[in-house]
Design a protein around this motif. Structure first.
Motif, short mmCIF file in Angstrom:
data_model
loop_
_atom_site.label_atom_id
_atom_site.label_comp_id
_atom_site.label_asym_id
_atom_site.label_seq_id
_atom_site.Cartn_x
_atom_site.Cartn_y
_atom_site.Cartn_z
N LEU B 105 0.83 -1.21 0.00
CA LEU B 105 0.00 0.00 0.00
C LEU B 105 0.86 1.26 0.00
CD1 LEU B 105 -3.04 -0.65 2.34
CD2 LEU B 105 -2.87 -0.82 -0.13
N ILE B 108 2.32 1.82 -3.55
CA ILE B 108 1.32 2.32 -4.51
C ILE B 108 1.00 3.78 -4.23
CG2 ILE B 108 -1.05 2.07 -5.35
CD1 ILE B 108 -0.84 -0.91 -4.66
N SER B 109 0.74 4.08 -2.95
CA SER B 109 0.35 5.46 -2.63
C SER B 109 1.51 6.43 -2.85
CB SER B 109 -0.17 5.56 -1.19
OG SER B 109 0.75 4.98 -0.31
N ILE B 185 -2.60 -2.70 9.15
CA ILE B 185 -2.12 -2.18 7.86
C ILE B 185 -2.70 -0.80 7.61
CG2 ILE B 185 -2.23 -2.49 5.35
CD1 ILE B 185 -2.11 -5.49 5.86
N TRP B 186 -4.01 -0.68 7.90
CA TRP B 186 -4.67 0.62 7.69
C TRP B 186 -3.97 1.73 8.46
CZ3 TRP B 186 -7.18 3.81 11.30
CH2 TRP B 186 -7.88 4.88 10.74
N PHE B 189 0.45 1.91 7.26
CA PHE B 189 1.04 2.08 5.93
C PHE B 189 1.47 3.52 5.62
CE2 PHE B 189 -3.00 3.60 4.33
CZ PHE B 189 -2.65 4.35 3.22
N PRO B 190 0.83 4.56 6.21
CA PRO B 190 1.26 5.92 5.86
C PRO B 190 2.75 6.17 6.12
CG PRO B 190 -0.83 6.01 6.99
CD PRO B 190 -0.38 4.60 7.06
#
Lengths: 281, 312
Positions: B105, B108-109, B185-186, B189-190
């Protein structure tokens, strides 16, 4: 241009789609949190939930603020996080300066490696001996226990952040100040810190967030309501309110509020600080 | 620039021995690190030594009669605990899946944020938001969204006919751990996003352009130019996060407390149970020491990998 215009357009659209997807993914829980906290129970307990709140109510907020110890927890967290921030900032300014300018001394270098390694020692491992230490010192159920623990765990990262900021300031500035008769401490506070104000903001924000969000030590070191901090407090609400999700979400909203406000204003600094700590440190 | 400045004093030292000024500076340097050293010794080094020492001692607050040197008794007891293997396996699953998900994630971001589009800073701010909220709040909010009765995720999945009936995600033996992984993960991931974005922005545009002139397509440029340049950042981030995730206590405790029936119990939760529920500090210290050994092994592997790479 590196790619054809058609491909470029496709890429731009794809980027927007991906970013919108991520935004929904990241924000939806907050949105739902706020919506739930404002709904009356009848609208929360329905099999057909919607974002539209037909009769918004502050009942849950009223319940959390007036019928629970929420405000005490909030005040405790605020105080502990603020003192931790100031303490770790003061310590890491000096340590960061020493690491940046005096890395040539063997002892200083050794300590910087030790501190880097200490970042890898998890809190859970130290939980038991720290608990015993606090117990022997009679610090269980005091603010001091948490302030000491939080400061210890935020100092290394803050130090590395401060070091990388000081590294970017040319040494000539200090030399001329020294010639003018400025002391070492004077140099730090009169010359370096004013120049690195944004970095200072980033570092303190980081320390504050760490202390505000910490859960485990607050959960273990504090057993009485009067000294409990916010994060363990909220997790205990879960047992207290059972399935009163309205009140639970109201308390979540209230505890996230100060962070969101800080974040909105200082977002830019935080990003810079995070990258400085993670990539360069 | 900096290199030069660092070298100047060493040269002086070599010629004249340590000058008076240098001696004074040294004193200042040690004075400056002193507070941090004190904190480090009292709150990191001392507890660490205590953990190692206690792991060889009988130390049980519930049974004070039994005390003294235990040898390896604590270790054997911990390893033969019926839930040890389960917890070890859970820790591996929890760590690997979390870090893998966060990395994908994050990558991708980060790529999306690296494109030159309007509103980039707004998107960047939005994506960091999960990372700044307390784990407790993240856990609580997701628990509410995942509840079997009235939880919005279940209701929507049923409405879309993906599920026949609501699932008690956090209460089933085979979904509890995976659900917590998803929420972790939520939230985490940042951090990958920001670090990888910084890495991406330092990829030199000249090299990418040169490759384009040499006829490398978008895909080739991505896999052969951009990704290799992210290797150092990626390796560091993955290493740090493997450790941070493996030792994370908060998430699992807040969402499931290791349940149901130990199905989401990891080693940190087990340490906590030993220490704060059984008051068996000997066993808890032994398990903590085992984890410490495991992390040292990780560190050695990471160190060898980076040293090898630098030599090449």
């Amino acid at each position: 241009m590196l790619i054809s215009r058609g491909k470029q357009r496709f890429l731009t659209i794809l980027t927007y789609v991906v970013l919108l997807g991520f935004s929904v993914y990241c924000l939806f829980p907050f949105l739902w949190m706020v919506v739930t906290s404002l709904k009356p129970d009848a609208e929360i307990r329905t099999v057909d939930p919607s974002f539209w709140i037909s009769t918004p109510t502050f009942k849950h907020f009223d319940n959390v603020l007036n019928n629970s110890k929420f405000l005490t927890f909030f005040k405790n967290s605020l105080m502990i996080a603020s003192i931790t921030t100031v303490a770790s900032l003061l310590i890491s300014i000096f340590t960061g300066y020493a690491l940046s300018r005096y890395g040539r001394f063997r002892g200083v270098k050794l300590f910087s490696v030790a501190m880097l390694l200490s970042q890898m020692i998890p809190g859970v491992l130290l939980l038991i001996p720290l608990y015993l230490v606090m117990k022997n010192l009679g610090l269980i159920n005091t603010y001091a226990s948490l302030i000491l623990a939080y400061t210890t765990f935020t100092v290394p990262l803050c130090t590395f952040m401060m070091k990388s900021f000081f590294d970017s300031i040319p040494i000539e500035m200090e030399e001329s100040a020294e010639i003018d008769g400025c002391t070492r401490v004077g140099i730090i506070f009169r010359i370096l810190l004013p120049v690195s104000l944004p970095s200072l903001v980033a570092t303190s924000l980081f320390a504050f967030l760490n202390a505000w969000n910490e859960f485990m030590f607050g959960f273990v070191f504090i057993n009485d309501e009067a000294h409990r901090t916010l994060t363990p407090g909220i997790s205990l609400f879960k047992g207290l309110y059972q399935t009163d999700w309205g009140s639970l979400m109201a308390s979540s909203v209230l505890s996230v509020l100060p962070i969101v406000i800080l974040f909105v204003f200082l977002q830019k600094f935080l990003v810079e600080g995070m990258t400085a700590g993670a990539v360069k440190g | 620039m900096r290199q030069l400045e660092l070298e100047r004093p060493t040269k002086i030292k070599r010629k004249f021995g340590m000058t008076l000024r240098e001696k004074r500076i040294k004193r200042v340097a040690y004075l400056f690190v002193l507070p941090a050293v004190l904190f480090f010794l009292a709150m990191n080094a001392y507890p660490l030594v205590t953990v190692l020492w206690d792991s060889f001692q009988y130390k049980n607050l519930m049974n004070k009669a039994l005390s003294g040197w235990a040898g390896l008794a604590n270790y054997t007891e911990v390893i033969h605990n019926e839930y040890f293997r389960k917890a070890l396996w859970n820790t591996v699953v929890w760590t690997v899946l979390s870090v893998a998900g966060e990395y994908v994630l994050g990558l991708i971001s980060a790529f999306a944020l690296n494109q030159k589009i309007k509103g980039r800073t707004v998107f960047r701010a939005i994506i960091i938001v999960p990372w700044v909220v307390p784990i407790v709040v993240a856990g609580l909010t997701w628990t509410w969204m995942l509840t079997p009765d009235y939880g919005i995720i279940n209701l929507w999945l049923v409405k879309l006919h993906i599920l026949d009936e609501p699932v008690y995600w956090l209460g089933e033996l085979d979904t509890a751990l995976l659900t917590v992984v998803f929420v972790n993960i939520w939230r985490s991931f940042p951090f990958f996003t920001i670090s990888l974005l910084a890495g991406l922005q330092s990829v030199s545009r000249d090299i990418v352009e040169a490759a384009a002139i040499d006829g490398a397509g978008v895909r080739k440029r991505f896999f052969y130019i951009v990704l290799p340049q992210l290797k150092t950042v990626s390796l560091t981030m993955i290493f740090i996060h493997v450790i941070w995730t493996a030792i994370n206590f908060d998430f699992i405790w807040v969402m499931t407390e290791g349940g149901p029936l130990y199905s989401s119990e990891t080693l940190p939760i087990m340490i906590y149970r030993y220490a704060m529920q059984d008051y068996n500090f000997g066993n808890a210290s032994a398990l903590a020491s085992l984890m410490l050994g495991f992390m040292m092994a990780c560190f050695v592997i990471y160190y060898m990998m980076t040293v090898k790479k630098n030599r090449r």
